[in-house]
Write a protein that holds these residues in place. Structure first.
Motif, PDB file in Angstrom:
ATOM      1  N   VAL A 174       0.283  -1.317  -0.221  1.00 46.00           N
ATOM      2  CA  VAL A 174       0.416  -0.358   0.027  1.00 46.00           C
ATOM      3  C   VAL A 174       0.989   0.985   0.525  1.00 46.00           C
ATOM      4  CG1 VAL A 174      -2.213   1.993   1.723  1.00 46.00           C
ATOM      5  CG2 VAL A 174      -2.083  -1.373   0.765  1.00 46.00           C
ATOM      6  N   TYR A 175       1.627   1.480   0.781  1.00 46.74           N
ATOM      7  CA  TYR A 175       2.662   2.879   0.854  1.00 46.74           C
ATOM      8  C   TYR A 175       3.246   2.904  -1.187  1.00 46.74           C
ATOM      9  CZ  TYR A 175       6.988   5.416   1.636  1.00 46.74           C
ATOM     10  OH  TYR A 175       7.892   6.312   2.504  1.00 46.74           O
ATOM     11  N   LYS A 192       3.146   6.322  -2.422  1.00 51.13           N
ATOM     12  CA  LYS A 192       4.797   6.734  -2.721  1.00 51.13           C
ATOM     13  C   LYS A 192       5.000   7.102  -4.989  1.00 51.13           C
ATOM     14  CE  LYS A 192       8.731   3.789  -2.211  1.00 51.13           C
ATOM     15  NZ  LYS A 192       9.811   3.015  -1.660  1.00 51.13           N
ATOM     16  N   MET A 193       3.930   6.235  -5.453  1.00 49.86           N
ATOM     17  CA  MET A 193       4.544   6.577  -6.799  1.00 49.86           C
ATOM     18  C   MET A 193       3.483   7.996  -7.356  1.00 49.86           C
ATOM     19  SD  MET A 193       6.510   3.617  -8.164  1.00 49.86           S
ATOM     20  CE  MET A 193       6.248   3.618  -9.695  1.00 49.86           C
ATOM     21  N   PRO A 194       4.912   8.245  -8.532  1.00 49.37           N
ATOM     22  CA  PRO A 194       3.831   9.729  -8.446  1.00 49.37           C
ATOM     23  C   PRO A 194       2.714   9.252  -9.782  1.00 49.37           C
ATOM     24  CG  PRO A 194       5.994   9.256  -9.133  1.00 49.37           C
ATOM     25  CD  PRO A 194       5.543   8.094  -9.066  1.00 49.37           C
ATOM     26  N   ARG A 195       1.086  10.028  -9.744  1.00 49.40           N
ATOM     27  CA  ARG A 195       0.398  10.124 -10.189  1.00 49.40           C
ATOM     28  C   ARG A 195       0.400   9.837 -11.849  1.00 49.40           C
ATOM     29  NH1 ARG A 195      -3.813   8.681  -7.460  1.00 49.40           N
ATOM     30  NH2 ARG A 195      -2.651   9.037  -5.447  1.00 49.40           N
ATOM     31  N   ARG A 220      -1.278   5.140 -14.701  1.00 50.07           N
ATOM     32  CA  ARG A 220      -2.200   4.733 -15.163  1.00 50.07           C
ATOM     33  C   ARG A 220      -3.336   4.034 -15.585  1.00 50.07           C
ATOM     34  NH1 ARG A 220       2.335   6.602 -17.668  1.00 50.07           N
ATOM     35  NH2 ARG A 220       2.920   4.664 -19.598  1.00 50.07           N
ATOM     36  N   TYR A 221      -2.270   2.701 -15.109  1.00 54.69           N
ATOM     37  CA  TYR A 221      -3.559   1.692 -15.241  1.00 54.69           C
ATOM     38  C   TYR A 221      -4.149   1.591 -14.305  1.00 54.69           C
ATOM     39  CZ  TYR A 221      -4.412  -3.391 -15.335  1.00 54.69           C
ATOM     40  OH  TYR A 221      -5.506  -4.667 -15.456  1.00 54.69           O
ATOM     41  N   ILE A 222      -4.829   1.761 -13.279  1.00 59.97           N
ATOM     42  CA  ILE A 222      -5.366   1.395 -12.216  1.00 59.97           C
ATOM     43  C   ILE A 222      -6.734   2.984 -12.709  1.00 59.97           C
ATOM     44  CG2 ILE A 222      -6.345   2.650 -10.484  1.00 59.97           C
ATOM     45  CD1 ILE A 222      -3.377   1.880  -8.928  1.00 59.97           C
TER      46      ILE A 222
END
Length: 636
Positions: free
Chosen positions: A138-139, A143-146, A152-154
């Motif tokens: 989850v963390y 912390k991944m850039p949008r 992008r996949y989400i």
């Protein structure tokens, strides 16, 4: 100093968790239906949501013995006896708990294994390790850039942040040892990581690498909401396999778990409907579009244990698998399982080889609901499938269709329903109904498993048994019960039915605040079980007969208002107000004693009396709580 309830739970832990493999009772319950167990001794008939029959523990002419398949409990409103399937077998066969477990385990096909402290510790360690891993994933996602590929996949899948949080979705970074190093820093051993299925030993040389890398992570939770495994979906089309799952471990058995069940079970219980899907993404998307009664079978092979779990909660079950060949074959296997359970099940037909996830995203929830509403009953689906596969205008084609459908019809337990389908197939294929019936009769019928005890022996001896139980076991309360005593009962019942409400109560109401001794003891057990993560069903095995009778009745009575937060707060207010009234009465008695002796009443006593009377008249919930907390502080 260890209290009574602590000692009771510790004794139960010694008896069950040490004697039997942890979770064995839940495993037995998941494979057996209490109605089937009791039906070996009592003739049961449907009555609303429950089944009823003549109580085997006392003589009666009008049925007062009630069995709930939803709660997997029984209770007799005549003599007050109640409990789960283990208690029933103990009472009817006059045996001890371990023997009842052994008998039911054999009936359920559950292998009993003793478990020592070290094995129990390993299980706890695995659950803790898996929980830490879920937090890491989850963390890592947060912390991944949008603009990163994972987000992008989400977004492409139209998964909202709320659904990401609801299912605890995470991300396994594209590195070989990210999770491994993170868990090492937390002090987790390599042995636990490997046994949890999180890391894999390298083929050459020493060391390990992460099982999941560069994948969207779906935590798999058991019925209690504990993380027991993971599913990982690749976000790079070149990576294979597309989906990667945790291996089976000491805490994870795919045949026992339904993905999303812990999230969906409340909706399933309330709506009495469930949707079974194939994959994680199907379920996540379904919940995204408002179908919160959707679960997945962790692959195409639906197990009987998974089917049983749903059958106990849902009256209508819809199988919504992919419409390709693999999905069709999986659907057929699911149909047979539900037929064996005498469960009405329907099949959603997604045209054009689409999966439910794709269908929802392309056509929306309205079209999806129409597919669900138009789902075919299982035999109709099998009949339609057979007709698409064979030519009806040839003799061989008709024979092939009948041969494919007959095994499904033969398994229908309801003779009326079976007769309807027999007539329908005969008419639509222009075949004599008698010929279809002879074909059904020619199918070999499996012998029904005999009960573990001779039913006739039980029926012959039932009338000679005398009912004995502690005085007051029935727990009947006079009709003119004071409001605070009714509030005690309803509050305890509410906490049994909705354990998530415990935190709202325990800060203000302690067991010793209640006046009814049996409710004091039950409330102590409720608080203690919540602190030790012990289920309500386990509480039944920590109590005496009187407590078990009250608990069984509370769980069996249909009082839907008890899970209402506002109603519960009203019960708490009633109890606090009664406690305040008792304090006012105590002060009044003191004032009378002073006046009788001709002694001036102390100023602080008069001041408290006036203040508490004002509180009683105001009856403000917030002020009542403040006063109560001040009292607790003074006592401590």
């Amino acid at each position: 100093m260890e209290g009574r309830e602590g000692r009771t739970l510790r004794v139960f832990s010694d008896l069950v968790l040490m004697r039997f493999n942890e979770g064995v009772l839940d495993d037995i319950r998941s494979r057996l239906d209490i109605a089937d167990v009791i039906s070996d001794y009592v003739q049961l008939k449907s009555s609303g949501k429950n089944l009823v029959g003549l109580c085997p523990f006392h003589q009666e002419k009008t049925p007062s013995f009630s069995v709930s398949q939803e709660k997997q409990m029984y209770y007799c409103f005549g003599c007050g006896t109640g409990g789960d399937m283990f208690h029933f077998l103990m009472g009817i066969e006059k045996i001890e708990f371990p023997e009842a477990v052994n008998i039911l385990a054999e009936k359920a096909g559950v292998e009993l294994k003793t478990e020592n402290d070290r094995q129990s510790s390993i299980r706890d360690g695995l659950l803790e390790t898996l929980d830490l891993a879920a937090r890491y994933y989850v963390y890592s996602l947060k912390k991944m850039p949008r603009e990163s590929r994972i987000w992008r996949y989400i977004a492409e899948r139209r998964i909202s942040p709320q659904i990401v949080e609801k299912f605890g979705l995470g991300f396994a970074p594209e590195r070989w040892d990210g999770l491994y190093l993170a868990l090492k820093k937390k002090g987790t051993s390599e042995e636990l990581m490997e046994k949890a299925g999180l890391i894999i030993a390298k083929n050459k040389g020493s060391g390990y690498y992460d099982r999941f890398r560069n994948r969207l992570i779906f935590p798999i939770r058991d019925g209690q909401g504990r993380v027991v495994g993971f599913g990982g979906r690749t976000i790079n089309p070149e990576d294979q396999p597309k989906y990667l799952n945790s291996p089976e471990t000491a805490v994870f058995n795919k045949g026992d778990i339904l993905y999303g069940f812990n999230t969906a079970k409340q909706t399933i219980r309330e709506s009495k409907q469930a949707i079974i899907m194939e994959g994680y993404m199907d379920v996540v998307t379904a919940h995204q579009y408002g179908f919160t009664n959707a679960v997945a079978s962790l692959g195409t092979a639906l197990s009987e244990r998974q089917a049983q779990r749903l059958s106990r909660l849902a009256d209508r079950i819809v199988i919504a698998y992919d419409s390709d060949t693999a999905g069709t074959n999986a659907t057929l296997r699911g149909l047979e399982i539900f037929l064996n359970l005498n469960q009405e099940v329907y099949v959603a037909d997604f045209q054009g080889d689409k999966d439910p996830d794709e269908f929802l995203r392309e056509q929306g929830e309205k079209a999806f609901q129409e597919v669900l509403d138009g789902a075919l009953p299982l035999v109709d689906y099998r009949f339609a499938l057979a007709r698409r596969s064979h030519r009806e205008d040839t003799t061989e084609g008709k024979i092939a269709i009948v041969r494919e459908v007959i095994p499904f019809i033969q398994k229908i337990r309801d003779p009326v329903r079976q007769a309807i389908y027999t007539k329908q197939i005969a008419e639509e294929l222009n075949i004599a109904e008698e010929a279809i019936q002879r074909a059904i009769n020619s199918v070999s019928v499996e012998k029904k498993g005999q009960g573990y005890k001779n039913r006739q022996k039980t029926n012959n001896t039932r009338g000679n048994k005398e009912q004995t139980f502690p005085e007051g076991k029935s727990g009947r309360i006079a009709k003119l019960t004071p409001a605070h005593l009714r509030a005690e009962k309803d509050m305890v019942a509410a906490l049994l039915l909705s354990p998530d409400l415990i935190e709202d109560v325990k800060e203000y109401i302690w067991p010793e605040d209640l006046e009814t001794p049996v409710y004091q003891r039950i409330l102590s057990l409720i608080y203690e079980s919540a602190a030790n993560n012990i289920s309500i069903s386990a509480i039944l095995h920590t109590t005496g007969e009187e407590e078990r009778s009250h608990i069984s009745r509370m769980l069996m009575e249909q009082k839907n208002y008890l899970d209402d937060h506002k109603y519960l707060q009203g019960l708490v207010n009633t109890l606090l107000k009664h406690r305040l009234q008792n304090r006012v009465n105590e002060i009044m008695e003191s004032i009378k004693a002073f006046e009788k002796n001709g002694t001036p009443v102390a100023e602080n006593i008069l001041s408290e009396y006036q203040h508490l009377n004002r509180l009683l008249k105001l009856a403000d919930p917030e002020e009542l709580r403040k006063w109560h907390q001040n009292q607790r502080t003074d006592v401590s």
